[in-house]
Motif scaffolding. Structure first.
Motif, mmCIF file in Angstrom:
data_model
loop_
_atom_site.group_PDB
_atom_site.id
_atom_site.type_symbol
_atom_site.label_atom_id
_atom_site.label_comp_id
_atom_site.label_asym_id
_atom_site.label_seq_id
_atom_site.Cartn_x
_atom_site.Cartn_y
_atom_site.Cartn_z
ATOM 1 N N LYS A 2 1.327 15.435 -2.723
ATOM 2 C CA LYS A 2 1.003 14.516 -3.802
ATOM 3 C C LYS A 2 1.718 12.971 -3.185
ATOM 4 O O LYS A 2 1.057 11.817 -3.386
ATOM 5 C CB LYS A 2 1.504 14.777 -5.014
ATOM 6 C CG LYS A 2 0.533 15.781 -5.632
ATOM 7 C CD LYS A 2 1.313 16.151 -7.053
ATOM 8 C CE LYS A 2 0.661 17.517 -7.606
ATOM 9 N NZ LYS A 2 1.038 17.968 -8.846
ATOM 10 N N GLN A 3 2.835 12.976 -2.658
ATOM 11 C CA GLN A 3 3.248 11.612 -2.297
ATOM 12 C C GLN A 3 2.663 11.206 -0.888
ATOM 13 O O GLN A 3 2.295 10.068 -1.214
ATOM 14 C CB GLN A 3 4.683 12.198 -1.930
ATOM 15 C CG GLN A 3 5.465 10.629 -1.391
ATOM 16 C CD GLN A 3 6.899 10.985 -0.923
ATOM 17 O OE1 GLN A 3 7.383 12.209 -0.955
ATOM 18 N NE2 GLN A 3 7.777 10.028 -0.609
ATOM 19 N N VAL A 4 2.117 12.057 -0.139
ATOM 20 C CA VAL A 4 1.369 11.504 1.060
ATOM 21 C C VAL A 4 0.018 11.069 0.280
ATOM 22 O O VAL A 4 -0.387 9.935 0.701
ATOM 23 C CB VAL A 4 1.019 12.510 1.902
ATOM 24 C CG1 VAL A 4 -0.054 12.095 2.959
ATOM 25 C CG2 VAL A 4 2.325 13.187 2.489
ATOM 26 N N SER A 5 -0.542 11.642 -0.657
ATOM 27 C CA SER A 5 -1.895 11.177 -1.125
ATOM 28 C C SER A 5 -1.552 9.764 -1.797
ATOM 29 O O SER A 5 -2.446 8.804 -1.817
ATOM 30 C CB SER A 5 -2.382 12.022 -2.357
ATOM 31 O OG SER A 5 -2.924 13.175 -1.617
ATOM 32 N N ARG A 6 -0.488 9.676 -2.620
ATOM 33 C CA ARG A 6 0.038 8.382 -3.123
ATOM 34 C C ARG A 6 0.009 7.405 -1.981
ATOM 35 O O ARG A 6 -0.007 6.132 -2.189
ATOM 36 C CB ARG A 6 1.122 8.493 -3.942
ATOM 37 C CG ARG A 6 0.859 9.159 -5.549
ATOM 38 C CD ARG A 6 1.854 8.830 -6.462
ATOM 39 N NE ARG A 6 2.338 10.374 -6.291
ATOM 40 C CZ ARG A 6 3.628 11.004 -6.288
ATOM 41 N NH1 ARG A 6 4.528 9.979 -6.147
ATOM 42 N NH2 ARG A 6 3.868 12.086 -6.384
ATOM 43 N N THR A 7 0.731 7.710 -1.046
ATOM 44 C CA THR A 7 1.058 6.660 0.127
ATOM 45 C C THR A 7 -0.450 6.314 0.679
ATOM 46 O O THR A 7 -0.612 4.984 1.009
ATOM 47 C CB THR A 7 2.039 7.452 0.970
ATOM 48 O OG1 THR A 7 3.206 7.839 0.447
ATOM 49 C CG2 THR A 7 2.422 6.263 2.241
ATOM 50 N N LEU A 8 -1.224 7.008 0.867
ATOM 51 C CA LEU A 8 -2.460 6.919 1.469
ATOM 52 C C LEU A 8 -3.401 6.032 0.705
ATOM 53 O O LEU A 8 -4.595 5.817 1.042
ATOM 54 C CB LEU A 8 -2.999 8.122 2.012
ATOM 55 C CG LEU A 8 -2.263 8.665 3.383
ATOM 56 C CD1 LEU A 8 -2.961 10.173 3.972
ATOM 57 C CD2 LEU A 8 -2.172 7.768 4.504
ATOM 58 N N GLU A 9 -3.211 6.130 -0.620
ATOM 59 C CA GLU A 9 -4.253 5.345 -1.394
ATOM 60 C C GLU A 9 -4.695 3.789 -1.013
ATOM 61 O O GLU A 9 -5.786 3.528 -1.124
ATOM 62 C CB GLU A 9 -3.428 5.559 -2.999
ATOM 63 C CG GLU A 9 -4.653 5.041 -3.782
ATOM 64 C CD GLU A 9 -5.738 5.917 -4.285
ATOM 65 O OE1 GLU A 9 -6.794 5.379 -4.618
ATOM 66 O OE2 GLU A 9 -5.756 7.098 -3.845
ATOM 67 N N PRO A 10 -3.658 3.197 -0.777
ATOM 68 C CA PRO A 10 -4.103 1.780 -0.080
ATOM 69 C C PRO A 10 -5.105 1.830 0.837
ATOM 70 O O PRO A 10 -5.903 1.028 1.035
ATOM 71 C CB PRO A 10 -2.830 1.050 0.121
ATOM 72 C CG PRO A 10 -1.582 1.974 -0.826
ATOM 73 C CD PRO A 10 -2.163 3.099 -0.846
ATOM 74 N N ILE A 11 -4.903 2.720 1.900
ATOM 75 C CA ILE A 11 -5.675 2.872 2.762
ATOM 76 C C ILE A 11 -7.093 3.233 2.492
ATOM 77 O O ILE A 11 -8.014 2.876 3.180
ATOM 78 C CB ILE A 11 -5.104 3.923 3.816
ATOM 79 C CG1 ILE A 11 -3.689 3.432 4.785
ATOM 80 C CG2 ILE A 11 -5.789 4.118 5.126
ATOM 81 C CD1 ILE A 11 -2.866 4.131 5.279
#
Length: 111
Positions: A2-11
């Protein structure tokens, strides 16, 4: 994950990717084993950094991967139970004798 998904959201927003594309891919990526996950992400970074023209994909049935993952988790839980049981103190005569007389050489030490 989930943290990876949140981090990749701007991309995802920058490249204007719909949520369904990344969510479908995330579901498959979650099921990869750690070595395959690392290989997959490294290949993605190489492709983007060098602007290489090759395709990276995850093929196979999601159901098969989920079944394998469930079996692997069950095996790891069984191994943990076996290890917990094997850590019980031994009560054989040799161990009792060593404990009673102070170890290998007794209380006075080696002579």
């Amino acid at each position: 994950m989930k943290q990876v998904s949140r981090t990749l959201e701007p991309i995802r927003r920058k490249f204007d990717l719909p949520n369904t594309t990344t969510e479908a891919l995330d579901a498959r990526v979650k099921l990869l084993t750690m070595p395959l996950y690392v290989l997959y992400t490294q290949l993605l970074y190489v492709k983007e950094a060098r602007e290489e023209d090759f395709t990276i994909g995850i093929f196979g049935r999601v159901e098969d991967a989920e079944n394998w993952d469930a079996r692997e988790r069950a095996r790891l839980e069984d191994d943990a139970e076996v290890n917990a049981k094997s850590e019980t103190p031994t009560t054989n005569r040799r161990h009792q004798k060593r404990g009673r007389f102070g170890g290998r050489f007794g209380r006075s030490g080696p002579t």
